[in-house]
Enzyme design. Structure first.
Site, PDB file in Angstrom:
ATOM      1  CE  LYS A 118       3.352  -2.933   0.247  1.00  0.00           C
ATOM      2  NZ  LYS A 118       4.567  -2.012   0.781  1.00  0.00           N
ATOM      3  CE  LYS A 200       4.427  -7.215   5.437  1.00  0.00           C
ATOM      4  NZ  LYS A 200       5.754  -6.628   5.594  1.00  0.00           N
ATOM      5  CE  LYS A 203       9.307  -0.001   7.395  1.00  0.00           C
ATOM      6  NZ  LYS A 203       9.012  -0.184   5.872  1.00  0.00           N
TER       7      LYS A 203
END
Ligand code: ATP
Ligand code: LTN
Length: 336
Positions: A118, A200, A203
């Site tokens: 992130k 992966k 969302k």
């Protein structure tokens, strides 16, 4: 029977309201939550505080939080059986977070791959919350003495950290926290992006073709599967290392139809990817249809959703407040 063995084991899990849930969230986590309700004392949480580690639009966060709760209800979480609540409604989580931050080491937090991923994704906002994210997640779990935490594979490193911090606290003070175990199902623990099957499904992906949302209609689902990245050898065979795209689709089809991997391979033997992708899309659209119906019905009744969350917060707070008092006492904070 001893009192210990009579105690129903406790489950806690959470999901961030960072957007509409994907098929990955559903298969890896949410799908399993409802199934565990009979056997365990379950607490399920919308992790709105965790969502703040990435910049959120306030109005969207509020909307996503309510929608996340409605989707969990639609996916079968029964408020008569389980406690469903919003993380920020139970302040004891943030209170315990501070204590656990003081028991989590810089080195171990630095090793978290989610932090590294992130940080790379949002280089302009590598904030303190992103770094201490796992301490808050540990607080979510430890404050209820959860035994099991049903999550997807990407969360196992955070769970390991929660165990380590709990153990360290127990050693430094006295036995206080249950050491939680992950509950990661073998099937579907990591559903991959349809646009890049080496990553992966997430969302928060900026490419809408990378994920299936639980709210996608049949046409959208069909179209996204049709576009899913596969390979050029044209054989429907399960081989995640060499054929990640096709294997991901096989796994999804297997989960939605209940057919074994071998049966799926046989079913599409000699057929092209076009036929196979069409079938995967149809199976997923059929499987999601009842949830979508429930979701629309539940979301239309905001007062109902808010009422469930209010009761959930009260029930969770009763447990969490007791625990934080115990922890405050143990670490030596003055009690009046
Ligand atoms: P974000 O993109 O905002 O980071 P996310 O899609 O990764 O979000 P989370 O809220 O972080 O979703 O995760 C909720 C649950 O869904 C977790 O238990 C996580 O392990 C699981 N999960 C998320 N993505 C997948 C996936 N692709 N396959 C299986 N499980 C998943
Ligand atoms: N970090 C989790 C969401 C989450 C969670 C939790 C999961 C927050 N607190 C406690 C299990 C237990 C994620 O899915 N990204």
């Amino acid at each position: 029977m001893s009192e210990q063995s009579e105690r129903k084991r406790v489950i806690l899990s959470g999901i961030q309201p960072t957007g509409t849930f994907t098929l990955g969230n559903y298969i890896g986590a949410v799908r399993n939550w409802a199934k565990l309700q009979d056997q365990f004392n379950c607490l399920y949480m919308v992790a709105d505080l965790h969502a703040l580690t990435v910049r959120q639009d306030p109005a969207a966060l509020r909307r996503n939080t309510r929608e996340a709760a409605a989707m969990l209800l639609a996916a079968g979480i029964d408020p008569a059986q389980s406690i469903l609540f919003v993380q920020s409604h139970v302040p004891a989580h943030t209170q315990l977070n501070w204590i656990l931050c003081c028991n989590a080491q810089f080195g171990e937090l630095s090793r978290m791959t989610q932090f590294k991923d992130k940080s790379a994704k949002h280089p302009d906002n590598v904030n303190g919350g992103l770094f201490t994210y796992p301490a808050l997640m540990a607080a979510d779990i430890l404050i209820y003495n959860a035994d099991l935490v049903p999550v997807g594979q990407d969360q196992t490193q955070h769970l390991e950290l929660a165990r380590n911090v709990a153990q360290r606290f127990n050693n430094a003070y006295s036995p206080t926290f249950t050491l939680p175990e992950g509950y990661v199902t073998k099937e579907g623990a990591k559903i991959m992006s349809l646009a890049d099957p080496t990553h992966k499904m997430s969302k928060s992906d900026t490419n809408v073709n990378a994920f299936i949302l639980l709210t996608d209609d049949r046409d959208t689902i069909t179209r996204k599967f049709k576009r899913a990245v596969t390979d050029s050898d044209g054989v429907v065979r399960y081989d995640p290392a060499n054929k990640p795209g096709v294997s991901n689709l096989i796994a999804i089809y297997h989960i939605f139809t209940g057919k074994s991997i071998e049966e799926v391979e046989r079913e599409f033997d000699g057929q092209g990817y076009g036929v196979f992708k069409e079938a995967v899309g149809a199976a997923v659209a059929d499987g999601l249809a009842p949830i979508q119906g429930e979701y629309a019905r539940i979301l239309a009744d905001k007062a109902y959703v808010d009422g469930v969350l209010k009761e959930g917060a009260a029930a969770a707070s009763r447990i969490a407040d007791r625990m934080i008092q115990k922890v405050y006492r143990k670490v030596g904070l003055l009690q009046l």
